[in-house]
Structures are given as structure tokens and as C-alpha cells.
Design a protein around this motif. Structure first.
Motif, PDB file in Angstrom:
ATOM      1  N   TYR A 139      -7.391   1.548   0.355  1.00  0.00           N
ATOM      2  CA  TYR A 139      -7.333   2.289  -0.953  1.00  0.00           C
ATOM      3  C   TYR A 139      -8.528   3.361  -0.741  1.00  0.00           C
ATOM      4  CZ  TYR A 139      -3.991  -1.120  -2.716  1.00  0.00           C
ATOM      5  OH  TYR A 139      -3.060  -1.808  -3.057  1.00  0.00           O
ATOM      6  N   PHE A 185       0.813  -1.156  -0.019  1.00  0.00           N
ATOM      7  CA  PHE A 185       0.187  -0.170   0.167  1.00  0.00           C
ATOM      8  C   PHE A 185       0.855   1.272   0.036  1.00  0.00           C
ATOM      9  CE2 PHE A 185      -2.077   3.392   2.415  1.00  0.00           C
ATOM     10  CZ  PHE A 185      -2.996   3.593   1.923  1.00  0.00           C
ATOM     11  N   ILE A 244      -8.737   5.635  -8.187  1.00  0.00           N
ATOM     12  CA  ILE A 244      -8.788   4.854  -6.927  1.00  0.00           C
ATOM     13  C   ILE A 244      -9.755   3.577  -7.071  1.00  0.00           C
ATOM     14  CG2 ILE A 244      -9.176   4.882  -4.414  1.00  0.00           C
ATOM     15  CD1 ILE A 244      -6.839   6.572  -5.210  1.00  0.00           C
ATOM     16  N   LEU A 271      -8.439   0.182  -8.167  1.00  0.00           N
ATOM     17  CA  LEU A 271      -7.684  -0.311  -7.213  1.00  0.00           C
ATOM     18  C   LEU A 271      -8.436  -1.005  -6.113  1.00  0.00           C
ATOM     19  CD1 LEU A 271      -4.887   2.361  -6.175  1.00  0.00           C
ATOM     20  CD2 LEU A 271      -4.998   0.607  -8.213  1.00  0.00           C
TER      21      LEU A 271
END
Length: 721
Positions: free
Chosen positions: A326, A279, A307, A310
């Protein structure tokens, strides 16, 4: 249209042709105007049935069915977007499509341009519903005669159709045929094939094969094609194979524009996550991408669209923790979650079992007035999960249902099944009836069976109170009239097992009054009923069904049926009537079986003239060529013992050269002789008698044996018809 279906099944008067044509048109128009509402298999079945009825009842010389050309073309377009995986349901789709096209074609020039629209729709339906060869023949035929009426994209549909059925040879033949007809196998056709393998079947090897076939034929893959392939690589750990495609894509397919830079960032970030980057590394990578953009003077900023992929990838790996991180990454950068974010959050929380979190995400979606779900599937999963959670939170379920009803969203069969069980368990019968009235009639036969199975399982659960089972059964039979005979017979047997022969008799009566011959009682059904009613000793109910049998001219009684009837009368302590049925067997063409003899001898044990009848039966056995089994021999000894020729019974036991029928004889003897029997058995067959004595005992019931009083051992003497 439902009324037509009911009328045809019940052989009643159907609605008028005008009313049916209006119903067909109104339904098609409604679905055509509201494109988000798909047409399910049961509705397609109703459309086909209505169309066929209009065709079959058309008068001589009549051209129109009362449907406009637009109605029929729109119906074909609905078939193009409807989905079904079951072969038998696809067959219904195909038959409706062909019938609709035939009607449009029948109008000839009067149909105008709609004739070509109908033809193109039919070709596409055939191709994409697993009939590509038919589609190809139709395409070739019309292409040769008048190619102007054919959309060249139909060649692409046929090619994808052969991909769908897994026939690569035909795919190559189709490409060759296309090119001969002047339709190139270009990048857009290539994209359609890749889209099928990456989105529909997600077949990695076939994707690789056809991607490379395109390259070998000099085709430059479209941006869309490369994106589809790269996405497949990300989700299937094919990063090594996809690496060159990614580099080439980033180098040659994107421009230095903000939108293209965002596309590249999305790919780079997903690729990094798929390669296992932590991450923190992904966070730093995003910082580097932003910094590079600033250095180049572009000043591109990340957005929530970077985003969301992900989060989606983390969810696909069942990693709810990573998905939440995320999401937090986006929030840290001031990226406000959008509809897709909340939907992803909703789905991965359901997947991870976080139902409270999923409900919170759903509330966020609802409260923000987002355009609601494209599919009911995620909401179905939430509802199923809420229904399955113990203890059940009825308030949460009710709130969700109320919201879905307000939005006019229809539940899927899994959700209806889960909710039906909750309503059954909670005794919310009116809610259950309302649920089924809204949803059950629009599902396919297979989906309806999955719902009715919930009721059947519930009814067969012995831990459920009988009153609740009876309520569930009545809702089941009224809603699912197609319930098969085997299942109905199971239900009848279940009530016998619960000691409710009255309810079992009602179930039999419901079967008896069904209009569909295949669902009415057979000989085997009667056998199950008579065996059950005999064990229940319910003489009144026996009389009702016996009269039904006498009036049933569709059945020819056989020995098995007569045997069950003998057992029924025997169980109801009417040995004389049981022996009258034996007489019917003796005069029948089939004659008695070993079981018939055994049952008749049992009846002799109780009948007033049983000794005489037993000796008569015994004398006939040789002539009947029936082998004397241990069970028959025991039944004969018991029949005599029921009338107290004590010494003869002992002699028969000795002649058998084995300890046969000791308990049977003891139970049949009068109280005055049971003691002597016990002493004799102890002296002559001590081991066998000790085994009998281990059995539990009870007092002799009224009319159970010819003699009152005394005790009997609980010997299993069950006989089947």
C-alpha cells in the motif's frame, strides 16, 4: 520534593516550606507550559506528599500554603490529563485532587472564578478515574445550589465514568437525572459514550447497544459518531452490521465537496480492504473513484491521507507485506509519505521484526525534522527490540539513545529495563548509573520494581561473573532503596552459593544499617545468614554478625535462631561454642526441638568432651519429651563413634534392628578402627554397606572430626535450623 521524601524516610530535617512551595509551583508550571509532557504516578505521589506536608505544618490561623490559586488549578488540570490504570495509583490521584480542591475552596471568594474551575476539574477527575458515584453526588449538590458554576459537560463525564466501571444501570439513571435537570441526552453526549466504547475499551457489543439506544431515543448520530463506529466495524470484522450505517453515512452525512469526497474515499477503500479485496482490486477501485470524480467535474485527487489508513489496517493484521504494497501504491501515484506514513512504517516494521527497516523509518522521521512522536511508546519498542537482538548492536543503540537525549525524550520502564541489562552485560557501569539517575526516580513503585527485577535476575544468574554481580548489586541497592527484605536475602544467599561469604556478609551489613525497620534483618534473615556462614566456615565473618545480633535489641532470639547459630559454629569447627549455644537453648523458655538435638549431637562428635555431653543429652531426651527419630539416633551413634567406643557403637547399630548410621560411624572413627568397621559392616549388613561404598570418598579434613587421617564417605548430613 525528592529531598522531602528522602528526609521523611530518613527522619532528617526536611527542606523549608518556602522551598517546597516553590518546587511545587515550578514543577506544575513547567508541566502546564509543556503540555506534551504528562505527569507520571511517582510525580503525582511527590506532589501529594509535598501538599500534605505543607498542610500538616501550617501554623494556626495561616490560610495560604505558599501556593497560588493558579498553581493549584493547574495541578488539577494536570491530573485530568494524566493516565494510570492501577487502582492504588488512581487512589493517589484522587487524594491529590481532593486536597487541591479543599485548599482552593478554603480560600472562598478570594479564589474568584478559579473556585469553579477547581470544582469542575475535581468532578471530571472523580468521574474519569473510576469514582463516578462521588462525582455524581458532588455534581448534584452544586447543580441544585448554583448550576451556573457547573459546566453542563460534567453530566457527560459522569455518564462516561459509569461506562468506565461497567455500570449500565447507573448510566440510564444518569441520563434520566440529566434530563430532569434540563440537560438533554443529545448527539454530543451520545458521541462521548460511543467514543469511550470505540476508542478506550473497543467493546463491539457495548458500542452496538449504545449506538442503537441513541437511534431509539431519536438521536441523529454525529459524523464523528458514525466515523468512530465504522472504524470499529472495519477493525473488528463487523462489516455486515456496519453496512447500513456506511450507506446512510455516505448518502446523508457528506456533501459534494473535495474534503467530504476524500472522507468517503477513505471509508470505501478501508471497507474494501477489510472485506478482503486484493491489492490489485483496491488499486482499480481507486482508479474508478478518481474517474467518477472527473466525470462529475470535481477533479478530486487522492492524497496520502487515503493511503495511511490502508497501511494502518494491514499493520493491525500483522501483514507487513501488504503494508509495504500500500505504501508502494501511494508512491506509484506520486503521493509522498508524510509523518503519519513514516510513523506507521516505523511501527509495523518493529512489529514484524524488521529492525533495520524500522531504524531506517526512524531516521527518515528524524532527518525530515517532523514533529516528533506524540508518545515515546514506539521508540521504546524499537529500543527494546534492539536491546533484545542477538548479537547486540551497540552502535545502533547508542545512536538512538543520543538522539533521544538531544530531544529530551524520556524512556519508559520497559526500555530502561532492556537498556540496563545491555549495560550490565557490556560492563558499561557509568552509562548504567547515568541512565538510572535520569529515569528511575520518576517511575511508579510498580514500574521501578520491573526495573529492579532485571538487576535481581542478573545477579541470581550463576553464569555471570561474581565481580559483575557485585557491581550490579551495589548499583541496585543504591538506586532502589525500597528493595524488600526477601529480595535482599536472596542476594545474600546467592553470594553464599558463589563461595563469597565476605560479600554475603556485606549484604547482611547493608540490611542491618537500613533506616526502615521493615527492611532490617529479622530472625529468619539471621537464620539464613548463620546457615550460610556455617557452610562457608568463615569464622571471622561469623564473629561480625554474631556481634550485630548481640547488639540488636529489636529481636528476641528463639530456638530456630539458636539452632542456626549452633550450625554456624559447628561449620566453623568450633564445637565447644556450638554446645554453649545448646546450653542457652536448654535454659530458654521454648526449649530444644528435634533439630536442636541433632545439631548438638553433631557438635558432640567433634567436641573434646563430646562423649560425656552426648550421653548427657541422650539421657535427657525422655524428660524433654522429644521423639527419637532415625536422624537423632544416627547422630547419637556418630557422636559416640567420634570418641571411639567402637563396640558400643556396633551394639547400638544392632539394637536399632536396621542398618542405621553405618557410614556415619565409619566417618567418625579413627583411622585405626575404620578397617574393622568396614569388615564388620560387610559381614552383618552387606547390602547396606555396598550402598555406602558406592558413595564417593575423600580425605578427612583438619578439625573436621576428632581424629586426623583416614577417609570419609560423602554422606549428606545437612541439617536445617
Amino acid at each position: 520534593m525528592l529531598e522531602l521524601n528522602h528526609a521523611l524516610v530518613k527522619h532528617e530535617r526536611p527542606p523549608s516550606r518556602l522551598a517546597l512551595a516553590k518546587a511545587f509551583s515550578a514543577f506544575v508550571l513547567d508541566r502546564h507550559m509543556r503540555q506534551r509532557l504528562s505527569v507520571d504516578d511517582s510525580q503525582i505521589g511527590l506532589l501529594l506528599m509535598t501538599l500534605r506536608y505543607l498542610q500538616d505544618t501550617r501554623t494556626a490561623g495561616e490560610i495560604s500554603l505558599g501556593l497560588s490559586v493558579e498553581d493549584m488549578v493547574n495541578a488539577l488540570q494536570l491530573l485530568n490529563v494524566s493516565k494510570s490504570k492501577e487502582p492504588e495509583e488512581l487512589d493517589v490521584h484522587i487524594r491529590l485532587a481532593k486536597s487541591l480542591y479543599e485548599e482552593v475552596d478554603r480560600l472562598g471568594e478570594m479564589a474568584g472564578d478559579d473556585r469553579a474551575k477547581a470544582l469542575n476539574s475535581l468532578i471530571k477527575i472523580l468521574a474519569l478515574k473510576r469514582r463516578p458515584e462521588e462525582a455524581q453526588k458532588l455534581l448534584e449538590k452544586h447543580w441544585q445550589h448554583n448550576s451556573s458554576v457547573i459546566d453542563p459537560n460534567q453530566w457527560k463525564n459522569v455518564l462516561v465514568g459509569f461506562a468506565l466501571v461497567g455500570d449500565q444501570d447507573k448510566m440510564f439513571n444518569t441520563i434520566e437525572m440529566m434530563e430532569k435537570q434540563g440537560v438533554p441526552f443529545n448527539s454530543h453526549v451520545h458521541q462521548a459514550v460511543i467514543a469511550y466504547y470505540t476508542k478506550t475499551t473497543k467493546e463491539v457489543e457495548m458500542t452496538k447497544t449504545w449506538y442503537e439506544i441513541g437511534i431509539a431515543r431519536g438521536i441523529e448520530p454525529t459524523r464523528r459518531t458514525d466515523l468512530l463506529v465504522l472504524t470499529l466495524c472495519i477493525y473488528n470484522n463487523e462489516l455486515a452490521w456496519g453496512e447500513p450505517i456506511l450507506r446512510l453515512f455516505l448518502d446523508t452525512k457528506l456533501q459534494k465537496t473535495p474534503n467530504d469526497i476524500k472522507v468517503s474515499w477513505k471509508l470505501i477503500l478501508q471497507w474494501a480492504v477489510a472485506k478482503g479485496k486484493r491489492f490489485e482490486e483496491v488499486d482499480r477501485l481507486l482508479d474508478l473513484l478518481v474517474q467518477k470524480s472527473q466525470e462529475e467535474g470535481l477533479n478530486v485527487r487522492p492524497d496520502i491521507d487515503m493511503i495511511n489508513p490502508l497501511i494502518k489496517f494491514a499493520a493491525s493484521q500483522n501483514d507487513g507485506y501488504a503494508a509495504e504494497r500500500y505504501l508502494a501504491l501511494g508512491l506509484k501515484r506520486g503521493l509522498k509519505p508524510d509523518y503519519k506514513t513514516r510513523l506507521l512504517q516505523f511501527e509495523y516494521r518493529i512489529q514484524s521484526g524488521d529492525l533495520d527497516g524500522a531504524k531506517a523509518a526512524y531516521d527518515e522521521l528524524k532527518d525530515k525534522e517532523y514533529e516528533m512522536f506524540d508518545s515515546i511508546a514506539p521508540l521504546d519498542r524499537l529500543l527494546v527490540a534492539l536491546c533484545n537482538r542477538k548479537p547486540t548492536r551497540h552502535a545502533a543503540i547508542r545512536e538512538l539513545i543520543e538522539d533521544l537525549n538531544k530531544r529530551n525524550m524520556r524512556l519508559g520502564p520497559d526500555a530502561v529495563s532492556a537498556l540496563a541489562l545491555v549495560y550490565l552485560q557490556n560492563g558499561d557501569l557509568q552509562d548504567l548509573i547515568d541512565l538510572l539517575n535520569v529515569h528511575a526516580y520518576r517511575f511508579s513503585p510498580k514500574q521501578r520494581t520491573s526495573i529492579s527485577n532485571v538487576f535481581v535476575t542478573y545477579c541470581l544468574d550463576r553464569s555471570v561473573l561474581t565481580a559483575k554481580v557485585w557491581d550490579a548489586y551495589n548499583i541496585l541497592r543504591r538506586t532502589f532503596s525500597e528493595l524488600d527484605l526477601q529480595t535482599r536475602t536472596q542476594m545474600m544467599s546467592a553470594f553464599f552459593e558463589r563461595g563469597r561469604s565476605d560479600m554475603a556478609t556485606h549484604v547482611f551489613g547493608h540490611m542491618r544499617h537500613l533506616d526502615i525497620p521493615e527492611m532490617r534483618p529479622t530472625i529468619d534473615t539471621y537464620v539464613v545468614y548463620f546457615e550460610g556462614i556455617g557452610k562457608a566456615a568463615d569464622l571471622e565473618s561469623l564473629g561480625l554478625v554474631y556481634n550485630m545480633l548481640k547488639l540488636d535489641n529489636t529481636l528476641e532470639p528463639d530456638t530456630k535462631l539458636y539452632n542456626s547459630l549452633m550450625l554456624a559454629h559447628l561449620g566453623c569447627r568450633d564445637a565447644e561454642e556450638s554446645l554453649r549455644v545448646w546450653d542457652d537453648i536448654m535454659h530458654s523458655r521454648e526449649g530444644p526441638t528435634c533439630n536442636s538435638v541433632q545439631i548438638a549431637l553433631r557438635a558432640c562428635e567433634m567436641a573434646s568432651d563430646g562423649e560425656k555431653r552426648a550421653r548427657d543429652i541422650w539421657s535427657r531426651l525422655a524428660r524433654l519429651e522429644i521423639q527419637i527419630t532415625k536422624k537423632i539416633y544416627t547422630a547419637y551413634v556418630g557422636a559416640l563413634a567420634g570418641h571411639s567406643p567402637f563396640d558400643e557403637c556396633l551394639d547400638l547399630i544392632n539394637k536399632a534392628e536396621k542398618e542405621i548410621g553405618l557410614g556415619t560411624v565409619h566417618n567418625a572413627l579413627p583411622l585405626s578402627e575404620q578397617g574393622a568397621m568396614s569388615q564388620w559392616a560387610s559381614e552383618h549388613y552387606p547390602l547396606a554397606w555396598e550402598e555406602v561404598k558406592k558413595l564417593s570418598k575423600r580425605k578427612r579434613q583438619d578439625n573436621e572430626y576428632p581424629y586426623d587421617g583416614g577417609v570419609v564417605y560423602n554422606i549428606n548430613r545437612d541439617i536445617r535450623a
